[in-house]
Design a protein around this motif. Structure first.
Motif, PDB file in Angstrom:
ATOM      1  N   ILE A 252       6.994  -8.452   2.725  1.00 55.57           N
ATOM      2  CA  ILE A 252       6.181  -7.446   3.112  1.00 55.57           C
ATOM      3  C   ILE A 252       4.780  -7.589   2.819  1.00 55.57           C
ATOM      4  CG2 ILE A 252       5.601  -4.930   2.370  1.00 55.57           C
ATOM      5  CD1 ILE A 252       7.792  -5.034   4.153  1.00 55.57           C
ATOM      6  N   ASN A 253       4.418  -8.342   1.704  1.00 54.01           N
ATOM      7  CA  ASN A 253       3.158  -8.750   1.058  1.00 54.01           C
ATOM      8  C   ASN A 253       2.402  -9.660   2.193  1.00 54.01           C
ATOM      9  OD1 ASN A 253       0.930  -8.920  -0.381  1.00 54.01           O
ATOM     10  ND2 ASN A 253       1.607 -10.804  -1.204  1.00 54.01           N
ATOM     11  N   ARG A 254       3.254 -10.473   2.888  1.00 56.28           N
ATOM     12  CA  ARG A 254       2.801 -11.594   3.813  1.00 56.28           C
ATOM     13  C   ARG A 254       2.222 -10.754   4.990  1.00 56.28           C
ATOM     14  NH1 ARG A 254       3.904 -13.739   8.146  1.00 56.28           N
ATOM     15  NH2 ARG A 254       5.939 -12.640   8.402  1.00 56.28           N
ATOM     16  N   GLN A 255       3.164  -9.785   5.461  1.00 57.23           N
ATOM     17  CA  GLN A 255       2.943  -8.909   6.731  1.00 57.23           C
ATOM     18  C   GLN A 255       1.679  -8.138   6.468  1.00 57.23           C
ATOM     19  OE1 GLN A 255       5.565  -7.304   9.119  1.00 57.23           O
ATOM     20  NE2 GLN A 255       7.357  -9.292   8.704  1.00 57.23           N
TER      21      GLN A 255
ATOM     22  N   VAL B 141      -1.852  -8.272   8.648  1.00 59.28           N
ATOM     23  CA  VAL B 141      -2.549  -7.074   9.493  1.00 59.28           C
ATOM     24  C   VAL B 141      -3.970  -7.045   8.889  1.00 59.28           C
ATOM     25  CG1 VAL B 141      -2.357  -4.818   9.500  1.00 59.28           C
ATOM     26  CG2 VAL B 141      -0.299  -5.998   9.604  1.00 59.28           C
ATOM     27  N   ALA B 142      -4.048  -7.245   7.376  1.00 60.67           N
ATOM     28  CA  ALA B 142      -5.512  -6.874   6.750  1.00 60.67           C
ATOM     29  C   ALA B 142      -6.338  -7.819   7.331  1.00 60.67           C
ATOM     30  CB  ALA B 142      -5.164  -6.692   5.171  1.00 60.67           C
TER      31      ALA B 142
ATOM     32  N   LYS C 259      -7.712  -7.491  11.177  1.00 64.69           N
ATOM     33  CA  LYS C 259      -8.387  -6.621  11.360  1.00 64.69           C
ATOM     34  C   LYS C 259      -9.905  -6.583  11.706  1.00 64.69           C
ATOM     35  CE  LYS C 259      -6.931  -2.010   9.973  1.00 64.69           C
ATOM     36  NZ  LYS C 259      -6.992  -1.018   9.012  1.00 64.69           N
ATOM     37  N   PRO C 260     -10.421  -6.374  12.728  1.00 63.96           N
ATOM     38  CA  PRO C 260     -11.809  -6.448  12.997  1.00 63.96           C
ATOM     39  C   PRO C 260     -12.930  -6.118  12.063  1.00 63.96           C
ATOM     40  CG  PRO C 260     -10.682  -5.578  15.050  1.00 63.96           C
ATOM     41  CD  PRO C 260      -9.970  -5.544  13.790  1.00 63.96           C
ATOM     42  N   GLY C 261     -13.726  -6.879  11.714  1.00 67.07           N
ATOM     43  CA  GLY C 261     -14.716  -6.280  10.451  1.00 67.07           C
ATOM     44  C   GLY C 261     -14.230  -6.526   9.165  1.00 67.07           C
ATOM     45  N   THR C 262     -13.064  -7.158   9.048  1.00 70.69           N
ATOM     46  CA  THR C 262     -12.786  -7.708   7.616  1.00 70.69           C
ATOM     47  C   THR C 262     -13.121  -8.942   7.484  1.00 70.69           C
ATOM     48  OG1 THR C 262     -10.454  -8.010   8.286  1.00 70.69           O
ATOM     49  CG2 THR C 262     -10.812  -5.704   7.293  1.00 70.69           C
ATOM     50  N   SER C 263     -13.388  -9.497   6.251  1.00 73.03           N
ATOM     51  CA  SER C 263     -13.148 -10.978   5.705  1.00 73.03           C
ATOM     52  C   SER C 263     -12.228 -11.539   5.477  1.00 73.03           C
ATOM     53  CB  SER C 263     -14.632 -10.949   4.766  1.00 73.03           C
ATOM     54  OG  SER C 263     -14.054 -10.289   3.848  1.00 73.03           O
ATOM     55  N   GLY C 264     -11.021 -11.037   5.375  1.00 71.88           N
ATOM     56  CA  GLY C 264      -9.878 -11.590   4.958  1.00 71.88           C
ATOM     57  C   GLY C 264      -9.816 -11.991   3.609  1.00 71.88           C
TER      58      GLY C 264
END
Length: 128
Positions: free
Chosen positions: A112-115, A119-120, A123-128
Motif C-alpha cells: 500500500i505504501n509503495r502504491q 501515485v504521489a 502527480k503533476p506539480g509534485t517533486s516526488g
C-alpha cells in the motif's frame, strides 16, 4: 462417505479444519477470494479455478488449478488429492507459506505504501 452437505454452521472453522480437500469452483472469476485465503492460511489442500484473483493468489506449487467450468478437471483434481494425501500436505504447506509471503500485514502495508508513493510521485506539480 465422501461428501457431506452440512448446511448452515455456527462455527465454520470447525468444519474447515476437518476437511481433507477444499474446493473453490466458482465459474465467475473473483477479484480476491477470502475463502481461498482462509484455506491457504490453514494449510489446506486446495483445488480451485485459476481465473481472476485466485490465479494470482495460488500457483501450481500451492494448489491444483483448473480452468473455470471444467468439471472433469475439477473432479480429477479432487480425486488426485484424495488419493495422494502427501501431495495435499505438500500443497497445504506451500499455500500457508505463500500467505505469509504475499498476504501478511507487513507485506500488505509495504505494498500500500509503495502504491501511495507511486501515485504521489506521479502527480503533476509534485517533486516526488
Amino acid at each position: 462417505d465422501v461428501f457431506i452437505l452440512h448446511g448452515f454452521a455456527e462455527n465454520p472453522l470447525e468444519l474447515v479444519n476437518c476437511l481433507d480437500v477444499c474446493v473453490h469452483a466458482s465459474v465467475v472469476p473473483e477479484p480476491f477470494g477470502l475463502t481461498v485465503l482462509d484455506y491457504m492460511q490453514l494449510g489446506k489442500a486446495i483445488v480451485a479455478a485459476r481465473e481472476g484473483g485466485i490465479g494470482e493468489m495460488l500457483d501450481e506449487e500451492s494448489a491444483i488449478l483448473v480452468d473455470s467450468g471444467d468439471a472433469v478437471a475439477l473432479a480429477r483434481g479432487i480425486c488426485r488429492l484424495l488419493s495422494a494425501p502427501e501431495l495435499g500436505s505438500r500443497l497445504g504447506v506451500s499455500a500457508r507459506a505463500r500467505t505469509a509471503e504475499l498476504f501478511s500485514p507487513a507485506t500488505f502495508v509495504e505494498e500500500i505504501n509503495r502504491q501511495f508513493q507511486t501515485v504521489a510521485c506521479d502527480k503533476p506539480g509534485t517533486s516526488g
